[in-house]
Design an enzyme around this catalytic site. Structure first.
Site, PDB file in Angstrom:
ATOM      1  N   ASP A 197      13.468   2.846  10.076  1.00  0.00           N
ATOM      2  CA  ASP A 197      12.845   1.698  10.729  1.00  0.00           C
ATOM      3  C   ASP A 197      12.002   2.275  11.855  1.00  0.00           C
ATOM      4  OD1 ASP A 197      12.084  -0.499  12.171  1.00  0.00           O
ATOM      5  OD2 ASP A 197      14.092  -1.318  12.437  1.00  0.00           O
ATOM      6  N   TYR A 214      -2.304  -8.719  16.354  1.00  0.00           N
ATOM      7  CA  TYR A 214      -2.463  -7.761  15.262  1.00  0.00           C
ATOM      8  C   TYR A 214      -3.655  -6.839  15.508  1.00  0.00           C
ATOM      9  CZ  TYR A 214      -3.202  -5.890  10.573  1.00  0.00           C
ATOM     10  OH  TYR A 214      -3.387  -5.046   9.501  1.00  0.00           O
ATOM     11  N   SER A 230      -4.803   1.723   9.560  1.00  0.00           N
ATOM     12  CA  SER A 230      -5.209   0.687  10.503  1.00  0.00           C
ATOM     13  C   SER A 230      -5.510  -0.563   9.691  1.00  0.00           C
ATOM     14  CB  SER A 230      -6.422   1.162  11.310  1.00  0.00           C
ATOM     15  OG  SER A 230      -6.914   0.161  12.166  1.00  0.00           O
ATOM     16  N   THR A 260      -1.630  -7.294  -1.831  1.00  0.00           N
ATOM     17  CA  THR A 260      -0.237  -6.972  -1.537  1.00  0.00           C
ATOM     18  C   THR A 260       0.446  -8.233  -1.009  1.00  0.00           C
ATOM     19  OG1 THR A 260      -0.577  -6.385   0.791  1.00  0.00           O
ATOM     20  CG2 THR A 260      -1.000  -4.660  -0.850  1.00  0.00           C
ATOM     21  N   LEU A 311       0.822  -1.210   0.000  1.00  0.00           N
ATOM     22  CA  LEU A 311       0.000   0.000   0.000  1.00  0.00           C
ATOM     23  C   LEU A 311       0.855   1.257   0.000  1.00  0.00           C
ATOM     24  CD1 LEU A 311      -2.857  -0.909   2.522  1.00  0.00           C
ATOM     25  CD2 LEU A 311      -2.843  -1.128   0.028  1.00  0.00           C
ATOM     26  N   LYS A 345      -3.951  -2.720  16.136  1.00  0.00           N
ATOM     27  CA  LYS A 345      -4.732  -1.832  15.278  1.00  0.00           C
ATOM     28  C   LYS A 345      -5.878  -1.163  16.039  1.00  0.00           C
ATOM     29  CE  LYS A 345      -2.367  -2.266  11.488  1.00  0.00           C
ATOM     30  NZ  LYS A 345      -1.591  -1.117  10.960  1.00  0.00           N
TER      31      LYS A 345
END
Length: 294
Positions: free
Chosen positions: A60, A152, A138, A187, A18, A156
């Site tokens: 990073d 995960y 998000s 992706t 993205l 988010k």
């Protein structure tokens, strides 16, 4: 759409996925772009060598000392940052008991603390300019939790709470914040080069874990979302006078969020009487709304 006065975008995690698509869309719109990522050579492959409209910076986001130098380089080159896209992140998928405390720390270091660090570095210049647009990427997993998403989705959900709160704080300075909630996009997010899975197997979860991993492996490269179209959509949002605080991307994102809304409404209705029963039988003076929870 080409802008008469180019904006300057700062995009993290821009070497692929993205982030790369958003960078290309911003360049196609005639804007300046600062692409940030861990590998400058990979960034150059996406947007080409540095030029009058492009700057690549090594960053990073999990290194909390790295954001300010990268932002300083962008400001030195272009004088301002008009649009910040906090895109850097990855998914750690696995049953909670099959992950470790180190896994959770790493997930938060990138997805939450890294995002906060970059935002903290950019905000002073936006505040001084009394303008700016921030897109915090998000996920549909920031609104809807699910099995294997404990780390995960938790990260988010944190991004969403941070962003919604920040939006109220900085609106007074002409800065708008939008939470971007993509569904599944085509992706490498689910490829072994990006996604991580639980590494401490628990026999009781073996069957469910295998089924979930098989689902994600089968979904990889079989997603409905087009990254290029998401990039173009962010350009559209930047050109809008007023951005939404939340924006769902993709048909699956729309469907899952609508389902969450319906589920929340049903639970509120079902337990309304018990909810209201917890108010005390004493005088109470409601305070004027402050934008916090009032």
């Amino acid at each position: 759409m080409t802008n008469t006065t180019p904006r300057t975008w700062f995009i993290t995690g821009a070497a692929r996925g993205l982030g790369a698509a958003i960078a290309r869309a911003a360049l196609d719109a005639g804007d300046n772009v600062v692409v940030a990522g861990r590998n400058r050579d990979a960034l150059i492959k996406v947007v080409g060598p540095d030029s009058d409209r492009v700057l690549s910076v090594a960053l990073d986001v999990a290194d909390l000392t790295a954001a300010q130098p990268a932002v300083n380089a962008a400001l030195a080159r272009f004088g301002r940052i008009d649009v910040l896209v906090n895109n850097a992140g990855y998914g750690h998928l696995g049953m909670f008991e099959e992950t470790t405390a180190a896994d959770a720390q790493s997930q938060y270091d990138t997805n939450v603390f890294g995002l906060m660090s970059v935002t903290r570095a950019v905000l002073p210049s936006m505040r001084a300019n009394r303008s700016g647009r921030i897109f915090n990427v998000s996920s549909i997993g920031g609104m809807v939790g699910g099995e294997s998403g404990t780390l995960y989705c938790a990260s988010k959900f944190a991004v969403e709470g941070f962003s919604e709160s920040l939006a109220g704080e900085v609106a007074r300075f002409g800065i708008q914040v939008t939470i971007v909630e993509p569904g599944f996009f085509r992706t490498d997010f689910l490829e072994p080069t990006s996604v991580k899975h639980g590494t401490t197997p628990v026999a009781d979860y073996a069957e469910a874990s295998a089924a979930l991993k098989s689902f994600y492996d089968g979904r990889s490269r079989n997603q409905a979302g087009d990254p290029a179209r998401l990039g173009q959509a962010l350009v559209t949002l930047v050109n809008a006078p007023q951005q939404p605080v939340r924006w769902a991307a993709g048909s699956d994102g729309l469907s899952l969020i609508q389902g969450k809304i319906n589920s929340l409404q049903a639970e509120l209705d079902a337990w309304k009487d018990l909810t209201l029963s917890t108010d005390g039988d004493f005088d109470f003076r409601p305070e004027a709304a402050t934008g916090a929870w009032g």
